[in-house]
Design a protein around this motif. Structure first.
Motif, PDB file in Angstrom:
ATOM      1  N   LYS A  43       1.475 -11.018   7.115  1.00  0.00           N
ATOM      2  CA  LYS A  43       0.558 -10.166   6.356  1.00  0.00           C
ATOM      3  C   LYS A  43       0.601 -10.449   4.856  1.00  0.00           C
ATOM      4  N   GLN A  47      -2.408 -12.058   2.683  1.00  0.00           N
ATOM      5  CA  GLN A  47      -2.938 -11.340   1.525  1.00  0.00           C
ATOM      6  C   GLN A  47      -2.983 -12.244   0.296  1.00  0.00           C
ATOM      7  N   GLU A  59       3.687  -4.121  -0.983  1.00  0.00           N
ATOM      8  CA  GLU A  59       2.853  -2.921  -0.992  1.00  0.00           C
ATOM      9  C   GLU A  59       1.368  -3.261  -0.922  1.00  0.00           C
ATOM     10  N   ALA A  61       0.018  -5.653   0.916  1.00  0.00           N
ATOM     11  CA  ALA A  61      -0.352  -6.231   2.207  1.00  0.00           C
ATOM     12  C   ALA A  61      -0.553  -5.134   3.253  1.00  0.00           C
ATOM     13  N   ASP A  62      -1.259  -5.494   4.309  1.00  0.00           N
ATOM     14  CA  ASP A  62      -1.550  -4.562   5.402  1.00  0.00           C
ATOM     15  C   ASP A  62      -0.368  -4.526   6.372  1.00  0.00           C
ATOM     16  N   LEU A  63       0.724  -3.928   5.906  1.00  0.00           N
ATOM     17  CA  LEU A  63       1.966  -3.886   6.670  1.00  0.00           C
ATOM     18  C   LEU A  63       2.170  -2.518   7.306  1.00  0.00           C
ATOM     19  N   GLU A  65       4.060   0.996   7.974  1.00  0.00           N
ATOM     20  CA  GLU A  65       4.609   1.895   6.960  1.00  0.00           C
ATOM     21  C   GLU A  65       6.069   1.588   6.652  1.00  0.00           C
ATOM     22  N   ARG A  68       5.808  -1.407   4.196  1.00  0.00           N
ATOM     23  CA  ARG A  68       4.853  -1.378   3.082  1.00  0.00           C
ATOM     24  C   ARG A  68       5.438  -0.600   1.905  1.00  0.00           C
TER      25      ARG A  68
END
Length: 660
Positions: A43, A47, A59, A61-63, A65, A68
């Motif tokens: 991810k 990004q 923070e 990236a589409d990670l 929870e 992130r």
């Protein structure tokens, strides 16, 4: 023997070894396996490639929870991953491979580079024979082979570490500015993992940039050594800084996020992460645990490396010995943490293999003078010492990765379920009894079949004992991991672990009759009469971190946090239980519980009913216990003996059980 002819044979053998390493690593990636951290690499790299910003802040990236968070861990590796994904886009990728496939292939190729760079560093330190033997050991070393399977930074770090050593090992660098290149690489390594600062002492081996000698030498020191050290040191530090900026270009501008990432890792390694490591052990036991892992997976290769270092010391090869000491310091540092992740040592394993090869080559040279006999003896002994490592690697490749243990486990599960006419309840990795009870829905009666993962350590054994004594769950079947002889490690967690099937037979009130259990808040009755409360200063009403009331909305509870994790003390409560068969004691804990204790005894006879450490409870839990007949009042003592981060717990008002 014609040296040119011999060199061509050696070069050809090295090429064949590299091809073998590539085939082993790339071919293994066709199997179905996984690692929970690979999503980070995918991810964040995606990004960066999509935005072109070079900002590797997790923070953005589409990670999930869990990951992130504002941090820059793995930054330089993630930039390299973004470059790989950019290459994927430019190539068109007609096969439709995913980002995961490309990043795993990148790890595999870096693993092959690690084999080649091991040869180079070994040759620089001790000669071609040592380099070739070390490369062969690295090719089949289980941990390094395992690293090549995942989209993670280990092979990236291992390759760069060897490149750095190769530039610093010779008395004279292979090209002018080689020391600066090594310092730049060190900066890139630190941008990948902050723990790579442990490698900075290697820069002491740098030959002088202004005509001075290395800072480490048996020769007499120059006339003004500290002036010479500053002359070269300032340029080396500048190169390190430039390397760090290249690997983490946005980290300095976002220093808060970068430092938060370091704190995230510090908390992870400092508070324990079972089954990885020994949370409550002392330093000696933790070092023994790490040594046990490497002995179980690779035999006597690390002791042989120590023998090679002793040979280097006897021959006054100080530069090589200094490399060994830096590598050894890294091993000790990561082995004494409560959490042991063997992958943190991947980058120094090739260095140990160089010294193991040197010890072996030195032994054979001392025993056999004739080249043909010496080479034959070296080959035989090399095969013997690498056999355990080879066996572990081949077991992983030809048994575990194809899924044969998983198939055997599935067949055993089906057999056990048919035998007891029950579906098995699969419980995730845990060392806590209440997690198993929560998975069972807090059921305290009726038959139950539980599938429990085991690390085959003392904590796993203790959990099974508690479940047998308190919940009536007894072992009825077991599937052993292919790596059950290895101390708890990623070989267990990320592949097929040892699995134990526990069964509780039919019978109402089974676990209640045996001792007690964990119940839901709805099963808890009224508060019991409180006779007396004595609290030391650490224990205050409502003194739990970020907890304002209990599960019933009451603020009538005591906690030992009281504004600081460092507080210690005792809480004593005397409660009337006349007419009650059971006692419910609500409690909640901080992240660390190994120095917390709850003791319950008969207030009249002083007979102990319970004396144990409360299991970790991030939310209010409601354990109940059966009281001995005739008990009229009990003394509850809650003790906080820990002054470290997260060490506290809180006790609610003792209550009755509705079913009582």
């Amino acid at each position: 023997m014609n040296m040119g002819h011999a060199n061509r044979w050696a070069a050809g053998a090295l090429v064949l070894l590299l091809l073998l390493a590539a085939a082993l690593r790339l071919e293994s990636q066709r199997f179905d396996y996984g690692h929970p951290d690979e999503v980070i690499s995918i991810k964040v790299a995606e990004q960066v490639a999509a935005s072109g910003s070079l900002d590797t802040n997790w923070e953005l990236a589409d990670l999930p929870e869990l990951f992130r968070k504002p941090q820059y861990n793995f930054s330089a590796y993630l930039l390299s991953g973004a470059a790989v994904l950019q290459l994927k886009e430019w190539s068109g990728d007609a096969n439709g491979s995913t980002s995961l496939h490309w990043l795993r292939a990148w790890s595999a190729l870096l693993g092959v580079a690690t084999v080649g760079l091991t040869y180079l560093a070994g040759r620089q330190l001790f000669g071609a024979a040592t380099g070739w033997c070390a490369a062969l050991l690295v090719c089949f070393f289980p941990l390094l082979y395992q690293d090549s399977l995942y989209a993670r930074p280990e092979t990236f770090v291992s390759a760069l570490t060897l490149a750095c050593v190769s530039l610093l090992a010779p008395q004279r660098p292979p090209f002018r500015g080689g020391s600066l290149a090594a310092a730049f690489i060190a900066g890139v390594l630190i941008a990948t993992k902050f723990s790579m600062v442990l490698l900075l002492p290697l820069l002491v081996l740098s030959p002088g940039l202004t005509g001075t000698r290395s800072l480490v030498s048996w020769d007499p020191p120059p006339a003004r050594p500290w002036v010479n050290a500053w002359n070269q040191g300032k340029w080396l530090l500048l190169a390190v800084l430039l390397g760090f900026l290249a690997g983490a270009p946005h980290a300095i501008a976002n220093a808060g996020a970068y430092l938060e990432g370091i704190q995230f890792l510090r908390r992870q390694y400092g508070t324990g992460h079972w089954p990885h490591g020994l949370v409550d052990a002392d330093v000696v036991d933790r070092l023994a645990h790490a040594a046990g892992y490497f002995h179980a997976t690779a035999g006597w290769l690390l002791p042989l490396a120590i023998a090679g270092a002793l040979v280097a010391a006897r021959r006054r090869q100080l530069r090589a010995l200094f490399v060994f000491m830096v590598a050894l310091a890294t091993v000790v540092q990561f082995s004494v943490y409560p959490t042991f992740f063997e992958r943190n040592l991947s980058h120094v394993i090739p260095l140990f293999m160089i010294f193991a090869a040197y010890g072996l080559v030195s032994l054979c040279s001392a025993v056999a003078r004739r080249p043909l006999i010496r080479h034959g003896l070296t080959a035989v002994l090399l095969l013997m010492v690498m056999l355990p490592a080879l066996q572990t690697t081949l077991t992983l490749r030809f048994d575990e990765l194809p899924g044969e243990p998983a198939q055997r486990l599935a067949a055993l599960r089906t057999s056990v379920e048919r035998r007891f006419a029950l579906p098995s309840l699969r419980v995730r990795w845990t060392e806590h009894e209440e997690d198993v009870r929560e998975a069972m829905g807090h059921r305290c009666d009726g038959p139950m079949l539980v599938e429990l993962l085991s690390a085959e350590d003392a904590r796993s054994a203790r959990l099974r004992q508690l479940l047998a004594e308190r919940d009536g769950l007894r072992e009825v079947a077991r599937h052993s991991s292919m790596f059950s002889h290895v101390p708890p490690s990623t070989l267990h967690v990320y592949f097929t672990p040892t699995t134990v099937f526990l069964h509780r037979p039919p019978g109402a009130e089974a676990c209640r009759q045996m001792a007690g259990g964990l119940v839901t808040a709805e099963s808890v009755g009224d508060v019991l009469p409180l006779v007396q409360t004595t609290a030391e200063s650490a224990w205050t009403p409502g003194g739990a971190a970020l907890v304002t009331h209990d599960a019933h909305g009451s603020r009538d509870f005591h906690g030992s946090w009281s504004g600081s994790d460092a507080l210690k003390g005792r809480l004593r409560m005397t409660v009337s239980v006349e007419g009650s068969r059971f006692l419910v004691l609500p409690y909640i804990t901080g992240p660390r519980v190994h120095r917390q204790t709850i003791r319950i005894s008969d207030a009249v006879t002083s007979k102990v009913i319970l004396d144990s450490r409360p299991p970790f409870a991030p939310t209010w839990r409601f354990p109940f216990m059966r009281l001995p007949p005739g008990t009229r009042s009990v003394l509850i003592e809650a003790m906080d003996n820990g002054d470290g981060w997260g060490e506290w717990h809180a006790i609610g008002r003792p209550r009755a059980l509705k079913a009582d």
